[in-house]
Design an enzyme around this catalytic site. Sequence first.
Site, PDB file in Angstrom:
ATOM      1  N   SER A   1       0.825  -1.203   0.000  1.00 39.57           N
ATOM      2  CA  SER A   1       0.000   0.000   0.000  1.00 39.57           C
ATOM      3  C   SER A   1       0.866   1.262   0.000  1.00 39.57           C
ATOM      4  O   SER A   1       1.705   1.430  -0.879  1.00 39.57           O
ATOM      5  CB  SER A   1      -0.972  -0.043   1.187  1.00 39.57           C
ATOM      6  OG  SER A   1      -2.013   0.872   1.021  1.00 39.57           O
TER       7      SER A   1
ATOM      8  N   ASP B   1      -5.746  -3.660  -1.905  1.00 40.15           N
ATOM      9  CA  ASP B   1      -4.667  -3.254  -1.008  1.00 40.15           C
ATOM     10  C   ASP B   1      -3.832  -4.445  -0.524  1.00 40.15           C
ATOM     11  O   ASP B   1      -4.361  -5.435  -0.015  1.00 40.15           O
ATOM     12  CB  ASP B   1      -5.301  -2.550   0.196  1.00 40.15           C
ATOM     13  CG  ASP B   1      -4.318  -1.749   1.001  1.00 40.15           C
ATOM     14  OD1 ASP B   1      -3.300  -2.317   1.440  1.00 40.15           O
ATOM     15  OD2 ASP B   1      -4.555  -0.539   1.192  1.00 40.15           O
TER      16      ASP B   1
END
Length: 291
Positions: free
Chosen positions: A40, A154
């Site tokens: 991320s 993510d």
Amino acid sequence: MKRKVALVLSSGGSRGLAHAGVIQALEAQGFHISSVAGSSIGAVIGGLYAMGQLDTYTEWIKRLNKRDIWGLMDFTLAPHGLIKGEKVFEKMKTFIPDMLIEDMRIPYTAVATDILNEREVVFNKGSFYDAARASIAIPAVITPVRHDDTFLIDGGVLNPVPIDFVHRTGDELLVVVNLYGEPTAKVPKKLLPEPPENGGANNFSLNGLFSRLSRLASSADKQSIGYYSLISASSSAMVRRMAQLTIERHQPDIVIDVPADSAGTFEFFKASELIELGRELAFEAIGAFVQ
């Protein structure tokens, strides 16, 4: 000779700006970062560092205020996310050109999550921006990325601290920056920043919707908790526990813990203070290690 470091940068939203401060502190203390892996925001900061463009990025992000951050959010009414997540990268491309991961100056790995097959997807070649965009797709907030026959979200969903995927040759120190450190307070941070007064770049009917969502997300105190705060706090607790277990299993040489409540998910307008926080925490951890 400088001591080599294999650096792992965790997921964690805008708190990831502390990663930049940690990198500054490591270099100031004479360490040589020889490889980097991230999930991320960790994938974004790590990739920019491996490209040699982190200073360019931090100088830009430190100039942005709340209105600017709001203007970079390309809101959508899509059924699988609130934000497209393309606008900020298109802006970044105007002053930081894309680069193939295999052409970076040090080994770099970004981690995303194949949500349909429940597995990690590792990017160690191809476009940096494609890898970063996949890795930051926060579920139900930033729209997922179509990849082959699946969808990527993510990287922090399955692997918030991707120690398994950092390149090591055996003589490097393992340094981890964990953005899920012990919170200083127990009140969940809001999901989205408040929109700027008098509208902004996205001054249309969605502003009212997301303004209400932002208020719902932050409607919590120590006696009560709002609906979206409950969802956010629950997912954060799970990810924080996964991060702790990963760190305990690998036993890094140095761990820099950034408090989980240092900033909300999209509070990138706090760049200067978050970068400085990372520097301070890194100097403390390095000091404890060398004693």
